[in-house]
Design an enzyme around this catalytic site. Structure first.
Site, PDB file in Angstrom:
ATOM      1  N   THR A  12      10.153 -15.530  50.274  1.00 33.54           N
ATOM      2  CA  THR A  12      10.963 -14.846  51.431  1.00 33.54           C
ATOM      3  C   THR A  12      12.449 -14.966  51.436  1.00 33.54           C
ATOM      4  O   THR A  12      13.183 -14.481  52.005  1.00 33.54           O
ATOM      5  CB  THR A  12      10.489 -15.850  52.538  1.00 33.54           C
ATOM      6  OG1 THR A  12      10.680 -17.244  52.298  1.00 33.54           O
ATOM      7  CG2 THR A  12       9.154 -15.520  52.845  1.00 33.54           C
ATOM      8  N   SER A  37       7.150 -21.283  52.309  1.00 33.77           N
ATOM      9  CA  SER A  37       7.027 -22.625  52.882  1.00 33.77           C
ATOM     10  C   SER A  37       5.759 -22.502  53.953  1.00 33.77           C
ATOM     11  O   SER A  37       5.062 -21.655  54.160  1.00 33.77           O
ATOM     12  CB  SER A  37       8.056 -22.701  53.955  1.00 33.77           C
ATOM     13  OG  SER A  37       8.000 -21.881  54.872  1.00 33.77           O
ATOM     14  N   SER A  40       5.266 -20.349  56.717  1.00 34.45           N
ATOM     15  CA  SER A  40       5.092 -19.041  56.722  1.00 34.45           C
ATOM     16  C   SER A  40       3.648 -18.641  56.131  1.00 34.45           C
ATOM     17  O   SER A  40       3.196 -17.550  56.237  1.00 34.45           O
ATOM     18  CB  SER A  40       5.825 -18.512  55.676  1.00 34.45           C
ATOM     19  OG  SER A  40       7.353 -18.565  55.979  1.00 34.45           O
ATOM     20  N   LEU A  86      11.977 -20.473  43.675  1.00 35.18           N
ATOM     21  CA  LEU A  86      12.176 -21.703  44.460  1.00 35.18           C
ATOM     22  C   LEU A  86      13.689 -22.326  44.489  1.00 35.18           C
ATOM     23  O   LEU A  86      14.303 -22.358  43.337  1.00 35.18           O
ATOM     24  CB  LEU A  86      11.068 -22.591  44.045  1.00 35.18           C
ATOM     25  CG  LEU A  86       9.971 -22.411  44.394  1.00 35.18           C
ATOM     26  CD1 LEU A  86       8.882 -23.406  44.055  1.00 35.18           C
ATOM     27  CD2 LEU A  86       9.577 -22.089  45.922  1.00 35.18           C
ATOM     28  N   CYS A 109      26.866 -13.762  34.101  1.00 37.57           N
ATOM     29  CA  CYS A 109      27.822 -12.789  33.391  1.00 37.57           C
ATOM     30  C   CYS A 109      27.820 -13.504  32.008  1.00 37.57           C
ATOM     31  O   CYS A 109      28.680 -12.947  31.647  1.00 37.57           O
ATOM     32  CB  CYS A 109      28.997 -12.489  34.125  1.00 37.57           C
ATOM     33  SG  CYS A 109      28.908 -11.701  35.807  1.00 37.57           S
ATOM     34  N   HIS A 206      28.320 -10.834  41.620  1.00 35.10           N
ATOM     35  CA  HIS A 206      29.262 -12.068  41.081  1.00 35.10           C
ATOM     36  C   HIS A 206      30.120 -11.215  40.125  1.00 35.10           C
ATOM     37  O   HIS A 206      29.946 -10.776  39.115  1.00 35.10           O
ATOM     38  CB  HIS A 206      28.304 -12.918  40.421  1.00 35.10           C
ATOM     39  CG  HIS A 206      27.335 -13.893  41.222  1.00 35.10           C
ATOM     40  ND1 HIS A 206      27.599 -13.610  42.595  1.00 35.10           N
ATOM     41  CD2 HIS A 206      26.522 -14.957  41.149  1.00 35.10           C
ATOM     42  CE1 HIS A 206      26.625 -14.874  43.115  1.00 35.10           C
ATOM     43  NE2 HIS A 206      25.951 -15.350  42.138  1.00 35.10           N
ATOM     44  N   ASN A 296      23.710 -10.211  41.050  1.00 35.49           N
ATOM     45  CA  ASN A 296      23.252 -11.725  40.883  1.00 35.49           C
ATOM     46  C   ASN A 296      21.991 -11.765  41.130  1.00 35.49           C
ATOM     47  O   ASN A 296      21.246 -12.901  40.483  1.00 35.49           O
ATOM     48  CB  ASN A 296      24.253 -12.474  41.730  1.00 35.49           C
ATOM     49  CG  ASN A 296      24.155 -12.053  42.957  1.00 35.49           C
ATOM     50  OD1 ASN A 296      24.781 -11.056  43.472  1.00 35.49           O
ATOM     51  ND2 ASN A 296      23.644 -12.902  44.082  1.00 35.49           N
TER      52      ASN A 296
END
Length: 318
Positions: A12, A37, A40, A86, A109, A206, A296
């Protein structure tokens, strides 16, 4: 080819959402399970995820009933692969998954420096200043009152992670630890790295401003560096992985590129963009300066893990 059956833990979150997008209609991987979790668990993914991507929730993921991120809840599945998105605070759960093959590896990067080391030898000193996107903080992430019309000049724990992470990424592969599937690397143990990490009001992408010094003397010129970056071919490209970009590194000559809004999705988000490549001052410590941009949550997170899986399949390891 029979597709490898896979699951995503932390589905999620922003990186978990990116996993579901990248795994939609994948030619080698089939997403059959999602973990999140306990609150959910037992509900369809579409009903528990706060979707923040510009593309709709993939139809093949929307109806999957979410499972709690504990190994016992996945035992009935014949999984070949588990991807973990996670958070580090709960990522210890992944050790309990006996078929976990790959974990999320933070590449950011660093690819340009890897490419430069391949061509010109080791880098001895690096100074980086990062402008990190909001998606890197997850959801709900940074408060609107904190980030609108503002830049946050500190990200807790981020600068402390960069040096050990860079030493591993810029090191060399040694062995595979068969107990948990992790790669063991010989670190670049003489690398000196200083970092300043900031959060900016950009959704994805990023930016990293890099100054570096080579061990090699004399160092390569800026033009030699540009050519090396343009000609660099990554392992996943050589292997013919389905998600591999046509160009691993995109080099810009324009003075005002790369920019997150314009360039983060180049090559489907799997390319790293580099610009403002220039020599350091003749009387200065650093040999080279440049700006790099990566998406990212794609090449910096979920996409790299998927590329790792594709490479393992191409090599017959999975």
């Amino acid at each position: 080819m029979t597709k490898k059956r896979c699951a995503v833990l932390g589905a999620t979150g922003s990186v978990g959402q990116r996993f579901t997008l990248l795994l939609e209609d994948h030619p080698q991987l089939e997403l059959i399970a999602l973990g999140a979790s306990a609150r959910s668990a037992g509900k369809p993914y579409k009903d528990v995820v706060t979707w923040k991507q510009t593309s709709p929730i993939p139809s093949n993921s929307a109806g999957i009933v979410v499972r709690e991120c504990k190994a016992k809840h996945f035992e009935d599945l014949d999984l070949d692969l588990v991807f973990s998105a996670l958070d580090s605070s709960v990522a210890g759960q992944r050790k309990r998954f006996p078929r976990l093959q790959l974990q999320l590896r933070r590449r950011r990067c660093r690819l340009p420096i890897v490419a430069l080391q391949a061509e010109f030898g080791r880098v001895s000193d690096v100074e980086v200043f990062t402008e990190q996107a909001l998606s890197g903080a997850g959801y709900p992430g940074v408060s609107t009152m904190d980030i609108v019309d503002n830049v946050i000049p500190y990200i807790s724990g981020e600068e402390d992670k960069l040096e050990p992470e860079a030493r591993k990424i810029l090191g060399s592969l040694a062995t595979v630890n068969d107990d948990d599937g992790d790669l063991t690397v010989k670190e670049h143990d003489t690398l000196n790295l200083d970092a300043t990490c900031t959060r900016v009001g950009v959704s994805d992408g990023h930016m990293v401003y890099v100054s570096l010094r080579f061990e090699r003397r004399p160092p390569p010129s800026a033009e030699q560096v540009k050519a090396a970056l343009r000609n660099y071919t990554s392992e996943v490209q050589r292997l013919g992985c389905p998600s591999a970009p046509r160009r691993a590194i995109v080099v810009f000559e324009e003075a005002d590129r790369p920019q997150p809004r314009l360039d983060r999705d180049l090559e489907g988000g799997f390319a790293v963009s580099v610009g403002r490549i220039r020599a350091g001052r003749e009387d200065g410590h650093f040999d080279l300066r440049f700006v790099a941009l990566s998406h990212n949550t794609t090449v910096g997170a979920a996409g790299s893990s998927i590329l790792n899986a594709e490479a393992a399949i191409q090599k017959g390891l999975l």
